[in-house]
Design an enzyme around this catalytic site. Structure first.
Site, mmCIF file in Angstrom:
data_model
loop_
_atom_site.group_PDB
_atom_site.id
_atom_site.type_symbol
_atom_site.label_atom_id
_atom_site.label_comp_id
_atom_site.label_asym_id
_atom_site.label_seq_id
_atom_site.Cartn_x
_atom_site.Cartn_y
_atom_site.Cartn_z
ATOM 1 N N ARG A 164 -39.919 -4.109 5.486
ATOM 2 C CA ARG A 164 -38.479 -3.817 5.435
ATOM 3 C C ARG A 164 -37.680 -4.978 6.023
ATOM 4 N NH1 ARG A 164 -36.735 -1.239 9.481
ATOM 5 N NH2 ARG A 164 -38.383 0.318 9.486
ATOM 6 N N TYR A 181 -14.714 -0.649 -10.483
ATOM 7 C CA TYR A 181 -15.873 0.075 -11.015
ATOM 8 C C TYR A 181 -15.878 1.492 -10.432
ATOM 9 C CZ TYR A 181 -20.783 1.382 -11.545
ATOM 10 O OH TYR A 181 -21.944 2.038 -11.835
ATOM 11 N N LYS A 224 -27.092 -6.265 -13.685
ATOM 12 C CA LYS A 224 -26.350 -6.681 -14.866
ATOM 13 C C LYS A 224 -26.747 -8.107 -15.258
ATOM 14 C CE LYS A 224 -24.626 -2.649 -13.940
ATOM 15 N NZ LYS A 224 -23.400 -2.441 -13.207
HETATM 16 C C1 LIG Z 1 -22.908 -1.575 -12.114
HETATM 17 C C2 LIG Z 1 -21.855 -2.091 -11.204
HETATM 18 C C3 LIG Z 1 -21.884 -1.807 -9.828
HETATM 19 C C4 LIG Z 1 -22.923 -0.891 -9.209
HETATM 20 O O1 LIG Z 1 -24.189 -1.440 -9.243
HETATM 21 P P1 LIG Z 1 -25.557 -0.582 -9.401
HETATM 22 O O2 LIG Z 1 -26.588 -1.646 -9.488
HETATM 23 O O3 LIG Z 1 -25.421 0.259 -10.612
HETATM 24 O O4 LIG Z 1 -25.669 0.253 -8.152
HETATM 25 C C5 LIG Z 1 -20.896 -2.374 -9.042
HETATM 26 N N1 LIG Z 1 -19.910 -3.147 -9.570
HETATM 27 C C6 LIG Z 1 -19.852 -3.426 -10.881
HETATM 28 C C7 LIG Z 1 -18.754 -4.286 -11.403
HETATM 29 C C8 LIG Z 1 -20.808 -2.901 -11.741
HETATM 30 O O5 LIG Z 1 -20.734 -3.169 -13.054
#
Ligand SMILES: *Cc1c(COP(=O)(O)O)cnc(C)c1O
Length: 387
Positions: free
Chosen positions: A53, A106, A204
């Site tokens: 961790r 978001y 992403k």
């Molecule tokens: C998807 C997203 C998040 C959250 O991230 P996760 O990996 O789904 O927890 C935060 N900000 C933006 C702009 C996103 O597209």
């Protein structure tokens, strides 16, 4: 080979944190699954590694790569984007503090701040981040710790002047947090423009292949880094070794992928602009976009995210969303495959009925790295189903 900050982006992406393994010369650093590390006598650690961790070489390799690409001094990786945001907020705010955030943030970020951390005494005010006077007065009205912005924003694709916003935040003694998920460090580096903290959903563009969920925080200040590092260790929402490895592998090709995503985003946006069914195309690469000049100034290119609103309202948007085959109807974005999203019922369902609600005639496209002609042909056939 390690990378240095004066090397180009793609050189850093491929080499930062990616030294070959010294014993065998393995060019790709091995994936370390071990949860614990042998000690040479009590408390006598090898290279600081004690327990998984607190530290893991695969995670460290990703963190070094992330810091090098965002131009930060320290990066921390987490099990999701929201886990990163939660750790950031817990590390740097206290009950009574306030967060001023974009009114098209978001949905999950707004849900975390308002419905989870709100109960722990963290206040919030959503404002239009492109209106700097409105931001300044919202910041002054509270004990504001963070100004929190996404640019381009999701899914309305608004562009905010990071440099100017940093000044507004700093004048009021607040920190500027930029969620750089949409742009990625290839297109935009907020720390160089005055931001204090960059957060990412590495799920992403950074991961880039829709096969790993993760998040990251990057800073350029040792004091902030220490506090965030402590919460990463003490709360433990860390990325696992396999997730860190996949994210590192994706990050190596970020530059070449973003070039293609941007070319495809531009081609799709220009095609949409000519279509009679379309009411508005929201893409910063179009000269008609209100943030175009600003985006040219602070971004390398305009990315692969395109939102579009239909004259035929909700019915038209829903029909197109359900009629494509190259674009897959799915949440998320930033992968090599094109995705189609109807935000008001999908990614942004959690903000329905609030002031962050998304127009019902809007779909959001994440243009992948396929051939642009095939993406356009897919949309063209979907448009024939509009009632
Ligand atoms: C998807 C997203 C998040 C959250 O991230 P996760 O990996 O789904 O927890 C935060 N900000 C933006 C702009 C996103 O597209």
């Amino acid at each position: 080979m390690s990378a240095s900050q004066n090397q180009g982006f793609n050189t850093r992406a491929v080499h930062a944190g990616q030294d070959f393994e010294p014993r065998t010369g393995a060019v790709v650093p091995p994936l370390h699954f071990s949860s614990t590390y042998a000690q040479d006598g009590i408390g006598n650690l090898r290279d600081g590694y004690e327990y998984g961790r607190g530290g893991n070489p695969t995670r460290d390799s990703l963190q070094e790569q992330l810091a090098a690409l965002e131009g930060g001094t320290h990066a921390y990786s987490f099990s999701s984007g929201l886990a990163a945001e939660d750790s950031l907020i817990r590390a740097l705010t206290r009950p009574g503090d306030h967060i001023v955030l974009g009114n098209d943030a978001y949905g999950g970020t707004y849900r975390l701040i308002s419905r989870v951390l709100g109960d722990w005494g963290i206040g919030n005010t959503p404002v239009d981040m492109s209106d700097l006077d409105a931001v300044a007065s919202a910041v002054a009205a509270h004990k504001t710790r963070f100004v929190w912005v996404e640019t381009p924003s999701n899914p309305l694709m608004k562009i905010t002047d990071i440099e100017a916003l940093a000044k507004v935040a700093h004048d009021a003694g607040a920190l500027l947090v930029v969620d750089n998920t949409f742009a990625s460090p290839y297109l935009q580096t907020p720390l160089a423009l005055g931001a204090d903290v960059v957060v990412h959903s590495t799920t992403k563009y950074i991961g880039g292949h829709s096969d790993v969920v993760g998040g990251a925080i990057v800073v350029k200040d040792a004091e902030l880094a220490e506090k965030i590092g402590f919460v990463q260790f003490a709360v433990g929402a860390v990325s696992g070794p396999m997730d860190a490895f996949l994210t590192t592998r994706g990050l190596k090709t970020l530059g070449v992928r973003m070039d293609r995503h941007s070319d495809n985003g531009q081609a799709v946006a220009e095609w949409l602009l000519e279509r009679p069914e379309v009411e508005a195309v929201l893409y910063p690469g179009l000269p008609s976009h209100p943030g175009h000049d600003l985006a040219r100034k602070q971004m390398r290119k305009f990315g692969g995210m395109v939102s579009v609103q239909f004259k035929g309202g909700e019915a038209a948007a829903r029909k197109v969303a359900e009629s494509t085959s190259v674009f897959t109807l799915a949440e998320s974005l930033g992968g090599i495959e094109s995705l189609m999203n109807y935000p008001s019922e999908m990614t942004h369902a959690s903000v329905k009925g609030t002031e962050l609600a998304v127009p019902v005639n809007l779909i959001r496209l994440s243009c992948g790295i396929e051939d642009a002609e095939d993406l356009i042909a897919d949309l063209e056939q979907a448009f024939t189903f509009i009632p």
